[in-house]
Design an enzyme around this catalytic site. Structure first.
Site, PDB file in Angstrom:
ATOM      1  N   THR A  42       0.824  -1.217   0.000  1.00  0.00           N
ATOM      2  CA  THR A  42       0.000   0.000   0.000  1.00  0.00           C
ATOM      3  C   THR A  42       0.854   1.261   0.000  1.00  0.00           C
ATOM      4  O   THR A  42       1.909   1.315   0.628  1.00  0.00           O
ATOM      5  CB  THR A  42      -0.951   0.034   1.213  1.00  0.00           C
ATOM      6  OG1 THR A  42      -1.819  -1.086   1.129  1.00  0.00           O
ATOM      7  CG2 THR A  42      -1.800   1.284   1.253  1.00  0.00           C
ATOM      8  N   ARG A  98     -12.186 -10.024  -2.487  1.00  0.00           N
ATOM      9  CA  ARG A  98     -11.921  -9.327  -1.212  1.00  0.00           C
ATOM     10  C   ARG A  98     -11.532  -7.861  -1.446  1.00  0.00           C
ATOM     11  O   ARG A  98     -10.734  -7.538  -2.311  1.00  0.00           O
ATOM     12  CB  ARG A  98     -10.793 -10.057  -0.483  1.00  0.00           C
ATOM     13  CG  ARG A  98     -10.385  -9.448   0.856  1.00  0.00           C
ATOM     14  CD  ARG A  98      -9.208  -8.524   0.717  1.00  0.00           C
ATOM     15  NE  ARG A  98      -8.697  -8.119   2.041  1.00  0.00           N
ATOM     16  CZ  ARG A  98      -7.808  -7.138   2.218  1.00  0.00           C
ATOM     17  NH1 ARG A  98      -7.351  -6.457   1.190  1.00  0.00           N
ATOM     18  NH2 ARG A  98      -7.388  -6.832   3.418  1.00  0.00           N
ATOM     19  N   GLY A 153     -10.163  -4.396   0.679  1.00  0.00           N
ATOM     20  CA  GLY A 153      -9.545  -4.034   1.958  1.00  0.00           C
ATOM     21  C   GLY A 153     -10.052  -2.716   2.494  1.00  0.00           C
ATOM     22  O   GLY A 153     -11.103  -2.215   2.102  1.00  0.00           O
ATOM     23  N   ASP A 154      -9.269  -2.155   3.396  1.00  0.00           N
ATOM     24  CA  ASP A 154      -9.664  -0.912   4.072  1.00  0.00           C
ATOM     25  C   ASP A 154      -9.355   0.347   3.266  1.00  0.00           C
ATOM     26  O   ASP A 154      -9.968   1.386   3.471  1.00  0.00           O
ATOM     27  CB  ASP A 154      -8.919  -0.799   5.411  1.00  0.00           C
ATOM     28  CG  ASP A 154      -7.402  -0.809   5.205  1.00  0.00           C
ATOM     29  OD1 ASP A 154      -6.902  -1.696   4.491  1.00  0.00           O
ATOM     30  OD2 ASP A 154      -6.729   0.080   5.747  1.00  0.00           O
ATOM     31  N   THR A 179      -2.114   1.694   6.444  1.00  0.00           N
ATOM     32  CA  THR A 179      -1.603   0.488   5.792  1.00  0.00           C
ATOM     33  C   THR A 179      -1.538  -0.625   6.825  1.00  0.00           C
ATOM     34  O   THR A 179      -1.228  -0.376   7.987  1.00  0.00           O
ATOM     35  CB  THR A 179      -0.204   0.724   5.169  1.00  0.00           C
ATOM     36  OG1 THR A 179       0.317  -0.540   4.726  1.00  0.00           O
ATOM     37  CG2 THR A 179       0.786   1.349   6.139  1.00  0.00           C
ATOM     38  N   GLY A 180      -1.854  -1.829   6.399  1.00  0.00           N
ATOM     39  CA  GLY A 180      -1.826  -2.938   7.348  1.00  0.00           C
ATOM     40  C   GLY A 180      -2.890  -3.963   7.013  1.00  0.00           C
ATOM     41  O   GLY A 180      -3.425  -3.972   5.895  1.00  0.00           O
ATOM     42  N   GLY A 227      -6.047  -5.081   6.471  1.00  0.00           N
ATOM     43  CA  GLY A 227      -7.238  -4.280   6.209  1.00  0.00           C
ATOM     44  C   GLY A 227      -8.487  -4.665   6.975  1.00  0.00           C
ATOM     45  O   GLY A 227      -9.285  -3.802   7.355  1.00  0.00           O
TER      46      GLY A 227
HETATM   47  N1  ASP Z   1      -4.389  -2.306   3.971  1.00  0.00           N
HETATM   48  C1  ASP Z   1      -4.213  -3.025   2.744  1.00  0.00           C
HETATM   49  C2  ASP Z   1      -5.339  -4.008   2.606  1.00  0.00           C
HETATM   50  O1  ASP Z   1      -5.689  -4.666   3.564  1.00  0.00           O
HETATM   51  C3  ASP Z   1      -2.930  -3.768   2.630  1.00  0.00           C
HETATM   52  C4  ASP Z   1      -1.733  -3.088   3.198  1.00  0.00           C
HETATM   53  O2  ASP Z   1      -1.757  -1.941   3.569  1.00  0.00           O
HETATM   54  O3  ASP Z   1      -0.697  -3.735   3.266  1.00  0.00           O
HETATM   55  O4  ASP Z   1      -5.833  -4.168   1.517  1.00  0.00           O
END
Ligand code: ASP
Length: 324
Positions: free
Chosen positions: A188, A216, A218-219, A239-240, A242
């Protein structure tokens, strides 16, 4: 396997990581991230690290040049994110990870803090720069979030650059799907700015999580989860993992703590990322800027590609959690 990965992350990274840069108000500020995760010195070659630092600097320079001239903050967010989307280093645009089925399905969002206007696309596979499609949704449609084929059709009608899905093929991401290793799951890119007109903007663009299934999302394209901006509080990009950021409405929660409990950006972000998310097992981080140009980069993983710059200042780039 997935839960093992997150337990592992937390076992090595429960220490508070983040920084505040609280000085006198500045006329503009820009903060970027290129993803959080298991980013360890031991896994990085000097050449690779150099490439990341160089690209983060280039991204910051691009946005700062626009802000310095008194330009519009949204133009800065979009141009900055283009630099990272066009690089294979980050999990967004060109470097997007693969789904379980071997496709690239990207998500992106932008938000404007002055009027709470927002635009997002989800699950798109043929738009070269998903962040521009998100901006077009915000500015040229009556909707907030478009997905899949419909989002692509809209982007094409808006004259955005479309590419064959093979454009997004990179050897590195393909191998990472084949190995299906969890260490490659995160990515991200994001950018938040305060422009010299006093407006806050946030943008986030991602390939999502490696090996994701069943369409799917994400956030990142969910307003209040991975992306949020409000001139009364701050602009944020996350980021993380999601699913956690959606369930804990992370970016809106940080803004709400500032609005209702009058916490500083740094405190509010610490509360959510280092307490709520850590307790829940949600790995990741945020970047943020408030209306005075205070910057926060808070994450509970071993590393996060990140950087910031303020009016009259220079670029600050960091990767690992022990860096300022
Ligand atoms: N947040 C992103 C998601 O879950 C992925 C990421 O930030 O690494 O799609």
């Amino acid at each position: 396997m997935k839960s093992f990965f997150y337990v592992l992350i937390f076992s090595v990274s429960l220490v508070f990581t983040g920084c505040t840069h609280k000085d006198k108000p500045v006329s503009w500020a820009i903060v970027i991230h290129g993803g959080a995760g298991t980013i360890l010195r031991g896994n990085m070659t000097p050449e690779k690290e150099q490439q990341y630092r160089q690209k983060l600097n280039e991204a910051l320079d691009t946005g700062a040049a626009i802000l310095e001239k008194g330009g519009n903050g949204l133009d800065a967010v979009e141009a900055t994110i283009h630099v990272m989307e066009n690089s294979p280093l980050f999990n967004a645009g060109k470097g997007a990870v693969f789904t379980h089925d071997g496709h690239n399905e990207m998500d992106a969002a932008v938000m404007s803090g002055s009027d709470l206007n927002a635009g997002a696309v989800a699950g798109v596979g043929d738009i070269k720069n998903p962040i521009s499609a998100a901006r077009a949704v915000m500015e040229k449609s009556e909707h907030v979030l478009l997905s899949g084929k419909g989002a692509s059709e809209f982007a094409r009608l808006q004259g955005l650059e479309m590419v064959d899905s093979s454009y997004f093929f990179t050897e590195r991401r393909w191998k990472s799907l084949q190995r299906a290793i969890n260490a490659e799951k995160h990515g991200t890119v994001g950018c938040v700015v305060l422009d010299s007109h006093g407006n806050l903007y946030a943008g986030t663009s991602t390939g999502g999580m490696t090996n994701k299934k069943f369409g799917r999302i994400g956030d990142s394209p969910i307003i209040g989860a991975g992306t949020y901006a409000n001139n009364h509080t701050c602009a944020l990009s996350a980021t993380g993992h999601g699913e956690f950021f959606i369930r804990y409405t992370v970016t809106h929660d940080i803004s709400a703590l500032m609005e209702y409990r009058h916490l500083s950006l740094q405190k509010a972000a610490g509360e959510v990322v280092m307490k709520k998310l850590v307790n829940a097992g949600g790995a990741g981080g945020i970047i943020g800027v408030d209306k005075n140009g205070n910057v926060a980069m808070v994450f509970n993983t071993p590393g996060m590609y990140r950087g910031y710059r303020k009016a009259g200042g220079e670029n600050h780039i960091a990767i690992y959690k022990d860096e300022k």
